[in-house]
Design an enzyme around this catalytic site. Structure first.
Site, short mmCIF file in Angstrom:
data_model
loop_
_atom_site.label_atom_id
_atom_site.label_comp_id
_atom_site.label_asym_id
_atom_site.label_seq_id
_atom_site.Cartn_x
_atom_site.Cartn_y
_atom_site.Cartn_z
N PHE A 47 -0.76 0.49 -6.27
CA PHE A 47 -1.23 -0.60 -7.13
C PHE A 47 -1.43 -0.14 -8.57
O PHE A 47 -1.83 -0.92 -9.42
CB PHE A 47 -2.51 -1.26 -6.60
CG PHE A 47 -3.56 -0.34 -6.04
CD1 PHE A 47 -4.05 0.73 -6.76
CD2 PHE A 47 -4.06 -0.56 -4.77
CE1 PHE A 47 -5.02 1.56 -6.24
CE2 PHE A 47 -5.05 0.26 -4.23
CZ PHE A 47 -5.53 1.31 -4.98
N GLY B 191 4.08 1.24 -1.85
CA GLY B 191 3.95 1.42 -3.28
C GLY B 191 2.50 1.57 -3.68
O GLY B 191 1.59 1.43 -2.86
N ASP C 25 0.87 -1.18 0.00
CA ASP C 25 0.00 0.00 0.00
C ASP C 25 0.90 1.22 0.00
O ASP C 25 2.14 1.11 0.08
CB ASP C 25 -0.93 0.00 1.22
CG ASP C 25 -2.28 0.67 0.91
OD1 ASP C 25 -2.27 1.69 0.18
OD2 ASP C 25 -3.31 0.18 1.38
N HIS D 267 -14.21 -1.27 -5.46
CA HIS D 267 -15.40 -0.40 -5.37
C HIS D 267 -15.03 1.06 -5.19
O HIS D 267 -15.87 1.94 -5.37
CB HIS D 267 -16.31 -0.85 -4.22
CG HIS D 267 -15.84 -0.41 -2.87
ND1 HIS D 267 -14.84 -1.04 -2.18
CD2 HIS D 267 -16.24 0.62 -2.08
CE1 HIS D 267 -14.63 -0.42 -1.03
NE2 HIS D 267 -15.47 0.59 -0.94
#
Length: 362
Positions: free
Chosen positions: A233, A231, A205, A251
């Site tokens: 995604f 990091g 994350d 979501h």
């Protein structure tokens, strides 16, 4: 032709309860003050309780009485308050504590006050209020609010783990390596590692998010089997894991960004890797569904949305995955997908091990 409305006082009463924000805000303040923690050993006079939590006795009495009328806390004798079953989960030591679940965060509150903007335009109220800033970008410059949000998001993990983690919903029996993409502080994967002793994991994350992860993993006794990486995604991901986990990530994002995340997972995955998505799956109809409520939150704050099964299937197909099964649980659904062959660009992902050595890094 006008239609005379039905006279249904029960409906009026119920609607006023649902529309009221006084009680929800008061609950959140009681969480901030940790009132329930002070009542674990039994009821207390409000002057004692107020002194312990740093509140005005008269004001605290008014707040507690409002909640006691709804079954949250109880006034056992005049100005002496105790816990009720509804108040027990507000304790920090409760196995399914929700105390951190309800922070009062001004950026969120200001956004909800402009929900009309979202419903009229389809744009986030958060961006409208905060000069176009995206929700998660805001936290990079506000570390206190970032920690509060992550703790709120992760406070439900004990309950979600209880409902989602057992097989067959989430079968990790043969998995040896897992990458938690967008891991937060790591409480969910810590629970998975505690259940699967042969499993090793990488948490990924943003750097300002994962700062608390090493302590979370150490307290859970799984730090020797988990690496922490800072990091995004939206950048290349660790390659070659058995399982890639996306828990309540997709979501948050509109289709373009959601597809980009999934393509990054596809590029890192082996041909025999699995993708596990833990999300609410929206359904048509009038049934009560937490995912439908969270869909409005995604609209107002994040810019994403809760998706239906066909929408998930299309999104995964576009990213080079094939949806293999969906397992509903009492909290969320577990969607499992496998790489389509060949990859969308015709290339084959590399197969380097995702976890070369155990350990953690900040």
């Amino acid at each position: 032709m006008s239609v005379t409305p039905r006279i249904d006082l029960a409906s009026v009463t119920r609607l006023t309860e649902l529309a009221d924000y006084i009680v929800p805000f008061t609950i959140r303040v009681m969480c901030d003050l940790a009132v329930a923690d002070q009542l674990i050993k039994g009821p207390l006079p409000v002057d004692v309780l107020a002194r312990r939590v740093g509140a005005d006795p008269g004001a605290l009495t008014r707040g507690l009485r409002a909640l006691a009328g709804r079954g949250i806390f109880t006034e056992v004798t005049p100005e002496v308050f105790g816990l009720t079953p509804l108040a027990e989960p507000l304790r920090s030591d409760h196995p399914f504590s929700v105390r951190e679940c309800f922070p009062l965060m001004p950026p969120d509150i200001y956004s909800w006050a402009r929900l009309t903007h979202s419903l009229r335009t389809g744009e986030t109220a958060f961006g409208h209020v905060h000069g176009g800033t995206r929700y998660y970008d805001h936290f990079a410059d506000h570390p206190y609010e970032c920690v509060r949000f992550e703790r709120s998001a992760e406070s439900v993990n004990p309950f979600v783990l209880r409902t989602v983690a057992p097989a067959p919903a989430l079968d990790l029996g043969t998995a040896r390596t897992l990458v938690d993409v967008g891991s937060g502080h790591g409480t969910f994967v810590a629970g998975l590692l505690a259940r699967h002793r042969e499993l090793r994991a990488i948490l990924l994350d943003l750097p300002h998010v994962v700062t608390e992860a090493p302590d979370v993993l150490a307290r859970a006794g799984v730090a020797d089997r988990c690496e922490v990486r800072g990091g995004s995604f939206f950048d290349p991901l660790p390659e070659g894991a058995d399982v890639y986990l996306l828990k309540t990530i997709i979501h948050d994002w509109p289709d373009e960004q959601a597809a980009a995340i999934l393509r990054n997972v596809r590029a890192a995955a082996r041909p025999d890797s699995r993708l596990v998505i833990v999300e609410s799956v929206s359904r048509y109809g009038n049934h009560d569904d937490t995912g439908k409520v969270m869909d409005v939150k995604a609209l107002a704050l994040f810019g994403g949305r809760t998706r239906t099964e066909p929408e998930f299937r299309a999104l995964l197909d576009d990213a080079g995955f094939r949806l293999s099964r969906i397992t509903p649980t009492s909290s969320m659904s577990v969607l499992e997908a496998v790489p389509a062959v060949p990859a969308p660009d015709g290339g084959q992902p590399l197969g380097r091990p995702a976890v070369a050595a155990a350990g953690r890094t900040a």
